[in-house]
Design a protein around this motif. Structure first.
Motif, PDB file in Angstrom:
ATOM      1  N   GLN A 187       0.841  -1.191   0.000  1.00  0.00           N
ATOM      2  CA  GLN A 187       0.000   0.000   0.000  1.00  0.00           C
ATOM      3  C   GLN A 187       0.882   1.249   0.000  1.00  0.00           C
ATOM      4  OE1 GLN A 187      -3.398  -0.401  -0.297  1.00  0.00           O
ATOM      5  NE2 GLN A 187      -2.789  -2.561  -0.430  1.00  0.00           N
ATOM      6  N   ASP A 188       0.520   2.232  -0.817  1.00  0.00           N
ATOM      7  CA  ASP A 188       1.339   3.431  -0.974  1.00  0.00           C
ATOM      8  C   ASP A 188       1.516   4.204   0.318  1.00  0.00           C
ATOM      9  OD1 ASP A 188       1.645   2.878  -3.653  1.00  0.00           O
ATOM     10  OD2 ASP A 188      -0.048   4.150  -4.280  1.00  0.00           O
ATOM     11  N   ASP A 189       0.526   4.107   1.212  1.00  0.00           N
ATOM     12  CA  ASP A 189       0.582   4.903   2.442  1.00  0.00           C
ATOM     13  C   ASP A 189       1.132   4.121   3.627  1.00  0.00           C
ATOM     14  OD1 ASP A 189      -1.526   3.168   2.704  1.00  0.00           O
ATOM     15  OD2 ASP A 189      -2.922   4.649   3.529  1.00  0.00           O
ATOM     16  N   PHE A 190       1.650   2.913   3.388  1.00  0.00           N
ATOM     17  CA  PHE A 190       2.089   2.038   4.488  1.00  0.00           C
ATOM     18  C   PHE A 190       3.228   2.671   5.279  1.00  0.00           C
ATOM     19  CE2 PHE A 190       4.821  -1.174   6.366  1.00  0.00           C
ATOM     20  CZ  PHE A 190       3.904  -1.990   7.018  1.00  0.00           C
ATOM     21  N   LYS A 191       3.071   2.642   6.605  1.00  0.00           N
ATOM     22  CA  LYS A 191       4.135   3.095   7.499  1.00  0.00           C
ATOM     23  C   LYS A 191       4.531   1.997   8.481  1.00  0.00           C
ATOM     24  CE  LYS A 191       5.290   6.652  10.927  1.00  0.00           C
ATOM     25  NZ  LYS A 191       4.795   7.860  11.658  1.00  0.00           N
ATOM     26  N   ALA A 192       3.536   1.302   9.040  1.00  0.00           N
ATOM     27  CA  ALA A 192       3.809   0.243  10.013  1.00  0.00           C
ATOM     28  C   ALA A 192       2.587  -0.657  10.136  1.00  0.00           C
ATOM     29  CB  ALA A 192       4.188   0.834  11.366  1.00  0.00           C
ATOM     30  N   LEU A 193       2.780  -1.799  10.767  1.00  0.00           N
ATOM     31  CA  LEU A 193       1.704  -2.774  10.966  1.00  0.00           C
ATOM     32  C   LEU A 193       1.719  -3.266  12.401  1.00  0.00           C
ATOM     33  CD1 LEU A 193      -0.495  -4.842  10.089  1.00  0.00           C
ATOM     34  CD2 LEU A 193       1.372  -6.326   9.318  1.00  0.00           C
ATOM     35  N   VAL A 194       0.516  -3.315  13.010  1.00  0.00           N
ATOM     36  CA  VAL A 194       0.354  -3.901  14.339  1.00  0.00           C
ATOM     37  C   VAL A 194      -0.669  -5.040  14.220  1.00  0.00           C
ATOM     38  CG1 VAL A 194      -0.255  -3.513  16.746  1.00  0.00           C
ATOM     39  CG2 VAL A 194       0.776  -1.659  15.405  1.00  0.00           C
ATOM     40  N   ILE A 195      -0.312  -6.221  14.678  1.00  0.00           N
ATOM     41  CA  ILE A 195      -1.228  -7.367  14.680  1.00  0.00           C
ATOM     42  C   ILE A 195      -1.617  -7.674  16.124  1.00  0.00           C
ATOM     43  CG2 ILE A 195      -1.504  -9.822  14.135  1.00  0.00           C
ATOM     44  CD1 ILE A 195       0.471  -9.466  11.857  1.00  0.00           C
ATOM     45  N   TYR A 196      -2.932  -7.689  16.369  1.00  0.00           N
ATOM     46  CA  TYR A 196      -3.461  -8.051  17.687  1.00  0.00           C
ATOM     47  C   TYR A 196      -4.018  -9.468  17.586  1.00  0.00           C
ATOM     48  CZ  TYR A 196      -3.360  -2.980  18.440  1.00  0.00           C
ATOM     49  OH  TYR A 196      -2.973  -1.663  18.545  1.00  0.00           O
ATOM     50  N   THR A 197      -3.526 -10.357  18.424  1.00  0.00           N
ATOM     51  CA  THR A 197      -3.988 -11.734  18.349  1.00  0.00           C
ATOM     52  C   THR A 197      -3.917 -12.413  19.711  1.00  0.00           C
ATOM     53  OG1 THR A 197      -3.705 -13.846  17.194  1.00  0.00           O
ATOM     54  CG2 THR A 197      -1.692 -12.625  17.743  1.00  0.00           C
ATOM     55  N   ASN A 198      -4.801 -13.371  19.912  1.00  0.00           N
ATOM     56  CA  ASN A 198      -4.734 -14.215  21.098  1.00  0.00           C
ATOM     57  C   ASN A 198      -4.222 -15.607  20.755  1.00  0.00           C
ATOM     58  OD1 ASN A 198      -6.965 -15.075  19.670  1.00  0.00           O
ATOM     59  ND2 ASN A 198      -8.262 -15.391  21.484  1.00  0.00           N
ATOM     60  N   LYS A 199      -3.821 -15.766  19.502  1.00  0.00           N
ATOM     61  CA  LYS A 199      -3.303 -17.052  19.050  1.00  0.00           C
ATOM     62  C   LYS A 199      -1.835 -17.220  19.460  1.00  0.00           C
ATOM     63  CE  LYS A 199      -6.236 -17.477  14.931  1.00  0.00           C
ATOM     64  NZ  LYS A 199      -6.265 -17.877  13.503  1.00  0.00           N
ATOM     65  N   GLY A 200      -1.395 -18.488  19.450  1.00  0.00           N
ATOM     66  CA  GLY A 200       0.016 -18.734  19.612  1.00  0.00           C
ATOM     67  C   GLY A 200       0.772 -18.207  18.399  1.00  0.00           C
ATOM     68  N   ILE A 201       2.002 -17.762  18.608  1.00  0.00           N
ATOM     69  CA  ILE A 201       2.773 -17.151  17.522  1.00  0.00           C
ATOM     70  C   ILE A 201       3.935 -18.058  17.161  1.00  0.00           C
ATOM     71  CG2 ILE A 201       4.083 -15.108  16.809  1.00  0.00           C
ATOM     72  CD1 ILE A 201       2.525 -13.535  18.939  1.00  0.00           C
ATOM     73  N   ASP A 202       3.854 -18.647  15.976  1.00  0.00           N
ATOM     74  CA  ASP A 202       4.901 -19.569  15.513  1.00  0.00           C
ATOM     75  C   ASP A 202       5.821 -18.819  14.557  1.00  0.00           C
ATOM     76  OD1 ASP A 202       6.433 -21.714  14.898  1.00  0.00           O
ATOM     77  OD2 ASP A 202       4.955 -22.725  13.632  1.00  0.00           O
ATOM     78  N   ILE A 203       6.610 -17.900  15.119  1.00  0.00           N
ATOM     79  CA  ILE A 203       7.500 -17.088  14.302  1.00  0.00           C
ATOM     80  C   ILE A 203       8.676 -16.643  15.167  1.00  0.00           C
ATOM     81  CG2 ILE A 203       6.106 -15.033  14.784  1.00  0.00           C
ATOM     82  CD1 ILE A 203       6.989 -13.912  12.092  1.00  0.00           C
ATOM     83  N   ALA A 204       9.862 -16.718  14.622  1.00  0.00           N
ATOM     84  CA  ALA A 204      11.059 -16.334  15.361  1.00  0.00           C
ATOM     85  C   ALA A 204      11.083 -14.827  15.573  1.00  0.00           C
ATOM     86  CB  ALA A 204      12.316 -16.775  14.601  1.00  0.00           C
ATOM     87  N   GLN A 205      11.404 -14.436  16.799  1.00  0.00           N
ATOM     88  CA  GLN A 205      11.391 -13.026  17.143  1.00  0.00           C
ATOM     89  C   GLN A 205      12.354 -12.207  16.285  1.00  0.00           C
ATOM     90  OE1 GLN A 205       9.242 -11.942  19.486  1.00  0.00           O
ATOM     91  NE2 GLN A 205       9.792  -9.789  19.140  1.00  0.00           N
ATOM     92  N   ASP A 206      13.503 -12.775  15.957  1.00  0.00           N
ATOM     93  CA  ASP A 206      14.509 -12.010  15.216  1.00  0.00           C
ATOM     94  C   ASP A 206      14.183 -11.878  13.734  1.00  0.00           C
ATOM     95  OD1 ASP A 206      14.937 -14.597  14.455  1.00  0.00           O
ATOM     96  OD2 ASP A 206      17.046 -14.678  15.052  1.00  0.00           O
ATOM     97  N   THR A 207      13.081 -12.498  13.279  1.00  0.00           N
ATOM     98  CA  THR A 207      12.679 -12.352  11.868  1.00  0.00           C
ATOM     99  C   THR A 207      11.572 -11.312  11.690  1.00  0.00           C
ATOM    100  OG1 THR A 207      10.979 -14.087  12.012  1.00  0.00           O
ATOM    101  CG2 THR A 207      13.247 -14.778  11.465  1.00  0.00           C
ATOM    102  N   ILE A 208      11.119 -10.728  12.781  1.00  0.00           N
ATOM    103  CA  ILE A 208      10.036  -9.737  12.706  1.00  0.00           C
ATOM    104  C   ILE A 208      10.615  -8.391  12.290  1.00  0.00           C
ATOM    105  CG2 ILE A 208       8.252  -8.522  14.002  1.00  0.00           C
ATOM    106  CD1 ILE A 208       8.020 -10.945  15.810  1.00  0.00           C
ATOM    107  N   PRO A 209      10.125  -7.782  11.207  1.00  0.00           N
ATOM    108  CA  PRO A 209      10.649  -6.487  10.754  1.00  0.00           C
ATOM    109  C   PRO A 209      10.411  -5.397  11.797  1.00  0.00           C
ATOM    110  CG  PRO A 209       9.276  -7.522   9.071  1.00  0.00           C
ATOM    111  CD  PRO A 209       9.078  -8.304  10.315  1.00  0.00           C
TER     112      PRO A 209
END
Length: 648
Positions: free
Chosen positions: A608-630
């Motif tokens: 998106q042309d206006d993208f600045k940042a993204l926040v995801i709100y979730t109560n799910k488990g997160i299967d993603i390495a912390q050091d790979t998060i932009p």
């Protein structure tokens, strides 16, 4: 009430700590100076959350909380109770179609009331406003609120137990600030807000509204005579307080348009000349003084003899009555100064050379100006108008109102609300100033006995009313149903020729999206409201505007609507922070958000042309390495984060 307080009740302004010692701005200006007067108060950066008694609308236990606390930010559902619709039916015993009356039908199924716009909401107005912001978030500007009038508690002693003065003022200012901030969001671009108060906090409020709306959007300050000194009320340590005040702000002053309003006035005896043969050609007009004409008509030689015989009051009454009936023939001459337009000056000079004759100036737009003996002619017909069905002398409306009586309004609407009831004529005038037209939306979030929405209904406007206490059931609904069936002929009913008709829906403010187990103290989402509603309300609580036009999983051909995340964004200076609520309810089998899902959401929004940042709100488990998060992606676990904030 929290035991820790920050700040104090103060007023700040440019160069507060300096005297005027130089005419050079650069000599006295400092980077730390406040650019314009601003009011500060205790815990200004906090919000106020409190338990309310639904019976009488009084706050029980206030708490200072963070302004992002979900308890003051959440959007709750509106729970439909019933609707009321008025329709014409044949009067009992009459021949069908010959005599009809309005009958009010109660509707208990919401689907049968989908075509009804008017809304009455019972509940805390701060949370109700959050819900309305959600409803109005995707509406066109012209479909938003045109005019808001509120008559809030004049001091916190009426809403809370009494505090020390500075703290009481701070509590009140916080309560009002949070509500008017939400009200401003609901206004359309040409919409206006009116707030009525007494003298205690009106100047605090002016500075607060300068902050919220911008000083440049202040429109006017009205003074309204509300009472006269009488009896024991005259015992005061200072002159009697017989007035209240209304502040008017526009969402955008450049968009607001005022149409000149005239109000009734006493006869203007300056219009003292009468043309006896107005229908003749203007060069043949014959002039006599109005007073002399009336004196001769009544059989007297002159004005002095007539006043002596008839009495001055009777004589003046005869003059006034005659002037109004013959307004097109009665005029006054006004001096023409040298600063007038060249054509008017030429008219003046020409008139001076023709004693006791009329001269005429015909303009290109069809208007005609007359002069007589060097003075410009103004006819009384320009001052006499029809006001509420009565032909009367008028004057332009000012911001000091002495003509709307408060005495005798106790019967208006058939409800008894003695402490803070407002005259229907007062609200009508405000809606006229706001240029409210039939079909425009009027709102009152402190509805009390329902005066504002009653007047809006009689004027053909749509309306939204909010009231916390049982006044909804005991005062407002009976008042509105009497308007629907036409039996209420009080207030502005007769001058508006109100006969009945219309409809409205009645809601209660629904449950919170969060719930706390009373025994364990454990917090969880209120899943009875449904996952989609909770996701939307969660984002709205953090100021995101819901977006429906972006598919977060474009490669998935088959998507279950109930499992889709909800998207919102906050925009500023052409850049946006996107928010995604991606929850699992107790019935869901997929309880983990994996790396591929996060990458898909992120990459889709990153385009998106206006993208600045993204926040995801979730109560799910997160299967993603912390050091790979932009760096421009944040994942927040809820409801843990929500309840951690509540505990703070």
């Amino acid at each position: 009430m929290a035991k820790q307080y920050k700040g104090s009740l103060t007023l700040e302004w440019f160069n507060k700590q300096k005297a005027i010692i130089s005419l050079s701005e650069n000599d006295i200006k400092s980077s730390s100076d406040t650019p314009s007067p601003r009011i500060n108060w205790i815990n200004k950066e906090e919000a106020l959350f409190y338990d309310l008694s639904s019976e009488n609308g009084v706050g029980n236990t206030p708490y200072w909380v963070d302004r992002d606390d979900i308890r003051v930010k959440e959007s709750r559902p509106l729970s439909f109770q019933q609707a009321y619709r008025s329709s014409l039916v044949d009067k009992a015993g009459s021949i069908p179609g010959t005599s009809q009356v309005f009958k009010v039908e109660e509707i208990t199924v919401e689907e049968k009331a989908n075509d009804i716009d008017n809304m009455l909401i019972k509940g805390d107005n701060l949370l109700a406003l959050n819900s309305l912001k959600k409803i109005f978030s995707d509406k066109a500007d012209t479909d938003k609120v045109k005019c808001i009038y509120i008559d809030p508690p004049y001091n916190t002693g009426k809403a809370f137990e009494h505090y020390e003065d500075n703290l009481e003022a701070s509590t009140w200012l916080t309560m009002i600030r949070d509500r008017v901030s939400s009200l401003r969001e609901l206004l359309r671009s040409d919409g206006v807000l009116f707030i009525q108060l007494d003298e205690k906090f009106i100047f605090h409020l002016k500075l607060l509204l300068d902050d919220v709306f911008g000083k440049h959007n202040f429109v006017n300050f009205f003074t309204i005579k509300t009472s006269d000194p009488s009896g024991f009320k005259t015992v005061n340590p200072s002159p009697y307080d017989g007035a209240e005040y209304i502040l008017m702000y526009a969402k955008s002053k450049s968009e607001y348009k005022y149409e000149t309003i005239h109000v009734s006035s006493d006869h203007d005896f300056g219009y003292n000349q009468y043309i006896k043969n107005i229908d003749s050609y203007y060069t043949k007009w014959e002039v006599i003084g109005v007073n002399q004409f009336i004196a001769e008509r009544e059989g007297h030689e002159n004005t002095r003899a007539a006043k002596k015989a008839l009495g001055e009051v009777v004589f003046n009454s005869l003059v006034s009555e005659f002037a109004i009936k013959n307004a097109r023939s009665v005029f006054q001459g006004t001096a023409i100064g040298n600063d007038a337009g060249s054509d008017i000056i030429e008219l003046r000079n020409k008139s001076k050379s023709k004693a006791n004759e009329f001269v005429k100036l015909a303009r290109d737009n069809g208007a005609i100006e007359y002069a007589y003996n060097g003075r410009q002619v103004y006819f009384y017909s320009n001052k006499v108008k029809n006001i509420d069905g009565k032909i009367t002398p008028t004057k332009q409306l000012t911001n000091i109102w002495l003509d709307i009586p408060y005495n005798g309004i106790s019967a208006e609407g058939g409800v008894n609300f003695s402490e803070s009831k407002k005259p229907e004529r007062l609200i009508k005038r405000l809606l006229q100033i706001a240029n409210v037209m039939p079909g425009d939306i009027v709102m009152d979030s402190f509805s009390g006995s329902g005066t504002t929405i009653s007047v809006a209904h009689k004027m053909g406007a749509k309306w939204i009313g909010i009231e916390i206490g049982d006044h909804c059931d005991t005062l407002i609904i009976p008042r509105l149903t009497a308007i629907l069936d036409g039996s209420d002929q009080s207030g502005i009913s007769q001058e508006s020729e109100w006969k009945g008709g219309g409809s409205f829906k009645y809601y209660h403010l629904g449950q919170s999206i969060i719930s706390v187990d009373s025994e364990t103290g454990k917090g969880e989402f209120n899943w009875l409201l449904g996952k989609k509603f909770i996701q939307e309300s969660l984002l709205l609580s953090y100021d995101f505007i819901i977006q429906d036009d972006i598919n977060l999983f474009p490669s998935q051909l088959f998507q279950d609507e109930k499992d889709k995340p909800t998207l919102g964004k906050i925009s500023n200076n052409n850049k946006s922070i996107y928010g995604v609520a991606f929850l699992a309810d107790p019935k869901d089998s997929n309880l983990t958000i994996n790396n591929e899902e996060v990458k898909t959401i992120y990459s889709t929004l990153r385009k998106q042309d206006d993208f600045k940042a993204l926040v995801i709100y979730t109560n799910k488990g997160i299967d993603i390495a912390q050091d790979t998060i932009p760096e421009d992606l944040d994942i927040i676990k809820v409801p843990h984060a929500v309840f951690a904030e509540l505990e703070r």
